[in-house]
Design a protein around this motif. Structure first.
Motif, PDB file in Angstrom:
ATOM      1  N   SER A 203      -6.794   1.383  -2.588  1.00  0.00           N
ATOM      2  CA  SER A 203      -7.240   0.664  -1.399  1.00  0.00           C
ATOM      3  C   SER A 203      -5.990   0.056  -0.773  1.00  0.00           C
ATOM      4  O   SER A 203      -4.884   0.284  -1.251  1.00  0.00           O
ATOM      5  CB  SER A 203      -8.282  -0.399  -1.759  1.00  0.00           C
ATOM      6  OG  SER A 203      -7.722  -1.386  -2.579  1.00  0.00           O
TER       7      SER A 203
ATOM      8  N   ASP B  31      -8.504   4.490   2.077  1.00  0.00           N
ATOM      9  CA  ASP B  31      -8.847   4.681   0.674  1.00  0.00           C
ATOM     10  C   ASP B  31      -8.552   6.114   0.235  1.00  0.00           C
ATOM     11  O   ASP B  31      -8.744   7.065   0.976  1.00  0.00           O
ATOM     12  CB  ASP B  31     -10.320   4.368   0.431  1.00  0.00           C
ATOM     13  CG  ASP B  31     -10.654   2.907   0.692  1.00  0.00           C
ATOM     14  OD1 ASP B  31      -9.715   2.097   0.764  1.00  0.00           O
ATOM     15  OD2 ASP B  31     -11.838   2.589   0.803  1.00  0.00           O
TER      16      ASP B  31
ATOM     17  N   SER C 149     -10.961   5.238   6.469  1.00  0.00           N
ATOM     18  CA  SER C 149     -10.214   4.097   5.939  1.00  0.00           C
ATOM     19  C   SER C 149      -8.965   4.608   5.227  1.00  0.00           C
ATOM     20  O   SER C 149      -8.698   5.801   5.200  1.00  0.00           O
ATOM     21  CB  SER C 149     -11.086   3.283   4.980  1.00  0.00           C
ATOM     22  OG  SER C 149     -11.403   4.059   3.855  1.00  0.00           O
TER      23      SER C 149
ATOM     24  N   SER D  96       0.812  -1.221   0.000  1.00  0.00           N
ATOM     25  CA  SER D  96       0.000   0.000   0.000  1.00  0.00           C
ATOM     26  C   SER D  96       0.845   1.270   0.000  1.00  0.00           C
ATOM     27  O   SER D  96       0.477   2.252  -0.653  1.00  0.00           O
ATOM     28  CB  SER D  96      -0.962   0.006   1.182  1.00  0.00           C
ATOM     29  OG  SER D  96      -0.250  -0.002   2.407  1.00  0.00           O
TER      30      SER D  96
END
Length: 129
Positions: free
Chosen positions: A69, A42, A40, A13
């Motif tokens: 994500s 995101d 989150s 990520s």
């Protein structure tokens, strides 16, 4: 003329989140929008590129949407525009903005060892009545 290309990039990520900033620095979109969720991890990055070729009499607009994500990034490239009149037989030697953005994304995935998958174009189906 309108084309849509969709890619999914898989990897760590922290590396995936670098893509939006590096793409912005390298390709300089005309308009830029970014959103980061407070709940989150995101993120959404939207860049709009415009290109006008006077000799070819064409206008091209490319919208690049990156949806981050935790495990993957979805890349949607929507290209619209084209010839607006008679352009004769002149051919343009320079690369279009769409090819520059795609080349940057492919190069980024190779440099950082990410996995990229090109998704098939989704076709719209009329709802059954």
């Amino acid at each position: 003329m309108s084309t849509t290309k969709t890619y999914t990039i898989f990897g760590p990520s922290d590396t995936l989140q670098k893509l939006g900033a590096m793409l912005n620095d390298e390709t300089k979109p005309k308009f830029l929008y970014s959103y980061k969720s407070s709940e989150s991890h995101d993120e959404v990055f939207v860049g709009v590129y415009e290109e006008h070729h006077i000799l070819l009499n064409t206008n091209i607009c490319l919208t690049c949407i990156l949806e981050f994500s935790k495990k993957s990034t979805k890349v949607v490239l929507l290209s619209t525009g084209g010839k607006t009149g008679f352009s004769g037989g002149y051919t343009d030697e320079s690369a279009s903005i769409e090819s520059k953005v795609i080349d940057f994304i492919l190069d980024f995935t190779r440099r950082f060892g990410l996995t990229i998958q090109e998704n098939q174009a989704e076709t719209y189906k009329e709802p059954a009545s």
